[in-house]
Design a protein around this motif. Structure first.
Motif, PDB file in Angstrom:
ATOM      1  N   TYR A 171      34.071  46.757  34.098  1.00 23.14           N
ATOM      2  CA  TYR A 171      34.158  45.481  33.373  1.00 23.14           C
ATOM      3  C   TYR A 171      35.184  45.904  32.284  1.00 23.14           C
ATOM      4  O   TYR A 171      36.079  44.884  31.903  1.00 23.14           O
ATOM      5  CB  TYR A 171      33.001  45.099  32.765  1.00 23.14           C
ATOM      6  CG  TYR A 171      32.020  44.196  33.800  1.00 23.14           C
ATOM      7  CD1 TYR A 171      32.450  43.151  34.448  1.00 23.14           C
ATOM      8  CD2 TYR A 171      30.834  44.665  34.135  1.00 23.14           C
ATOM      9  CE1 TYR A 171      31.617  42.361  35.469  1.00 23.14           C
ATOM     10  CE2 TYR A 171      29.862  44.018  34.796  1.00 23.14           C
ATOM     11  CZ  TYR A 171      30.348  43.125  35.686  1.00 23.14           C
ATOM     12  OH  TYR A 171      29.659  42.435  36.487  1.00 23.14           O
ATOM     13  N   THR A 198      33.103  39.320  25.528  1.00 20.80           N
ATOM     14  CA  THR A 198      31.606  39.324  26.108  1.00 20.80           C
ATOM     15  C   THR A 198      30.819  38.962  24.943  1.00 20.80           C
ATOM     16  O   THR A 198      29.705  37.885  25.157  1.00 20.80           O
ATOM     17  CB  THR A 198      31.416  40.573  26.439  1.00 20.80           C
ATOM     18  OG1 THR A 198      32.382  41.042  27.607  1.00 20.80           O
ATOM     19  CG2 THR A 198      29.966  40.654  27.114  1.00 20.80           C
ATOM     20  N   PRO A 204      31.436  38.731  30.837  1.00 22.22           N
ATOM     21  CA  PRO A 204      32.882  39.203  30.638  1.00 22.22           C
ATOM     22  C   PRO A 204      34.049  38.485  30.909  1.00 22.22           C
ATOM     23  O   PRO A 204      33.755  37.455  31.832  1.00 22.22           O
ATOM     24  CB  PRO A 204      32.645  40.495  31.452  1.00 22.22           C
ATOM     25  CG  PRO A 204      31.585  40.328  32.355  1.00 22.22           C
ATOM     26  CD  PRO A 204      30.752  39.141  31.706  1.00 22.22           C
ATOM     27  N   TYR A 207      35.047  39.421  36.255  1.00 20.92           N
ATOM     28  CA  TYR A 207      33.961  39.901  36.798  1.00 20.92           C
ATOM     29  C   TYR A 207      34.183  39.723  38.464  1.00 20.92           C
ATOM     30  O   TYR A 207      35.075  39.104  38.778  1.00 20.92           O
ATOM     31  CB  TYR A 207      32.802  39.205  36.452  1.00 20.92           C
ATOM     32  CG  TYR A 207      32.841  37.733  36.259  1.00 20.92           C
ATOM     33  CD1 TYR A 207      32.615  36.859  37.175  1.00 20.92           C
ATOM     34  CD2 TYR A 207      33.454  37.287  35.028  1.00 20.92           C
ATOM     35  CE1 TYR A 207      32.808  35.607  36.965  1.00 20.92           C
ATOM     36  CE2 TYR A 207      33.778  35.775  34.873  1.00 20.92           C
ATOM     37  CZ  TYR A 207      33.278  34.952  35.739  1.00 20.92           C
ATOM     38  OH  TYR A 207      33.550  33.417  35.801  1.00 20.92           O
ATOM     39  N   ILE A 214      36.009  43.549  40.637  1.00 25.55           N
ATOM     40  CA  ILE A 214      35.889  43.608  39.289  1.00 25.55           C
ATOM     41  C   ILE A 214      37.398  44.217  38.966  1.00 25.55           C
ATOM     42  O   ILE A 214      38.354  43.689  38.108  1.00 25.55           O
ATOM     43  CB  ILE A 214      35.133  44.140  38.520  1.00 25.55           C
ATOM     44  CG1 ILE A 214      33.687  43.707  38.640  1.00 25.55           C
ATOM     45  CG2 ILE A 214      35.556  44.421  37.163  1.00 25.55           C
ATOM     46  CD1 ILE A 214      32.439  44.374  38.263  1.00 25.55           C
TER      47      ILE A 214
END
Length: 277
Positions: A171, A198, A204, A207, A214
């Motif tokens: 992420y 985030t 986030p 994703y 990701i």
């Protein structure tokens, strides 16, 4: 257990476990203080890269120690089987635990970002890139002071030396890391920007259902601010996010530039965009 470690500290209960060892609480009879002892079982290091990272971690921690927002290292002990690092004990919940429970107001997010960027800028001034900035590695001490931790993926970039190798967490990793080309210290700024996003959004910016998905989203770097989530987030916060989560590394802010941005200097208090000019 190292003879020197047992001489200077009383090793107590285990408080964490990683791929190559454990973290235990330890007590210094001389000072009367508690610390954390990170013990690496060198017999589990099966390749030269792992060994190099572990050896480098202790040296880099000694280099960056001294900043109030970086976890301090106090002693290092080594024998044939183990490397022990006695470090600052941070027993409050980490940022991952805090983020997973709620979103942050802008002033709350700025109270995290300011010391985090101070820590990152401090490392960068010393030619150190952390390379795994993520909420799990942002700890808090008993006084709720932020401490950047876990330099196991850190590397040196000074004297014009770039870095390479895919390290980090899906992420939060910067696109230039995934692409496999050489990169610089601004990978840490990207990761910190993802953390800021985030905190404010509760999700986030990039994703997917798997690490591969990701990574693909990170490489596209299509940064969006959905109205239903960002309706109350100030234009100034969004401006900073665009400058941190910027695919063009030459345009991405440095850690020092982030610290000078009005959203940071104003403590996350909403101001007009004219403050940016």
């Amino acid at each position: 257990m190292s003879e020197g470690l047992n001489r200077d500290y009383q090793v107590c209960e285990e408080i964490g476990r990683g791929r190559f060892g454990t973290v235990s609480r330890c007590f210094s009879p001389e000072s009367g203080d508690f610390f954390a002892c990170k013990s690496i079982d060198k017999r589990l290091l099966t390749d030269s890269i792992d060994r190099e990272c572990i050896e480098k971690e202790a040296k880099i921690m000694q280099l960056v120690s001294g900043n109030p927002n970086v976890v301090q290292i106090f002693d290092v002990y080594e024998d044939d089987s183990y490397l022990h690092m006695v470090i600052e004990l941070c027993e409050s919940s980490d940022l991952y635990d805090r983020i997973s429970k709620r979103t942050f107001s802008e002033t709350e997010a700025a109270a995290v970002m300011s010391p985090l960027m101070e820590a990152i800028a401090h490392c960068h001034r010393l030619g150190v890139s952390h390379r795994d900035i993520k909420p799990d590695n942002i700890l808090f001490d008993v006084r709720n002071r932020l401490k950047l931790a876990d330099f196991g993926s850190a590397d040196l970039f000074h004297d014009g030396r770039s870095m390479n190798g895919i390290v980090g967490t899906p992420y939060y990793v910067a696109p230039e890391v995934i692409s496999g080309r050489d990169y610089g210290e601004k990978v840490d700024v990207w990761s910190a920007g993802v953390i800021l996003y985030t905190m404010l959004a509760g999700i986030p910016p990039f994703y997917g259902e798997s690490a591969t998905e990701i990574f693909e989203a990170v490489l596209r770097a299509n940064l969006r601010f959905p109205t239903r989530i960002f309706h109350s987030v100030s234009p100034m916060a969004k401006d900073l996010l665009r400058r941190m989560i910027c695919k063009d590394v030459s345009k991405r802010f440095s850690a020092e530039q982030v610290l000078s941005h009005p959203w940071i200097t104003n403590g996350g208090e909403a101001r007009s965009m004219t403050d940016l000019t």
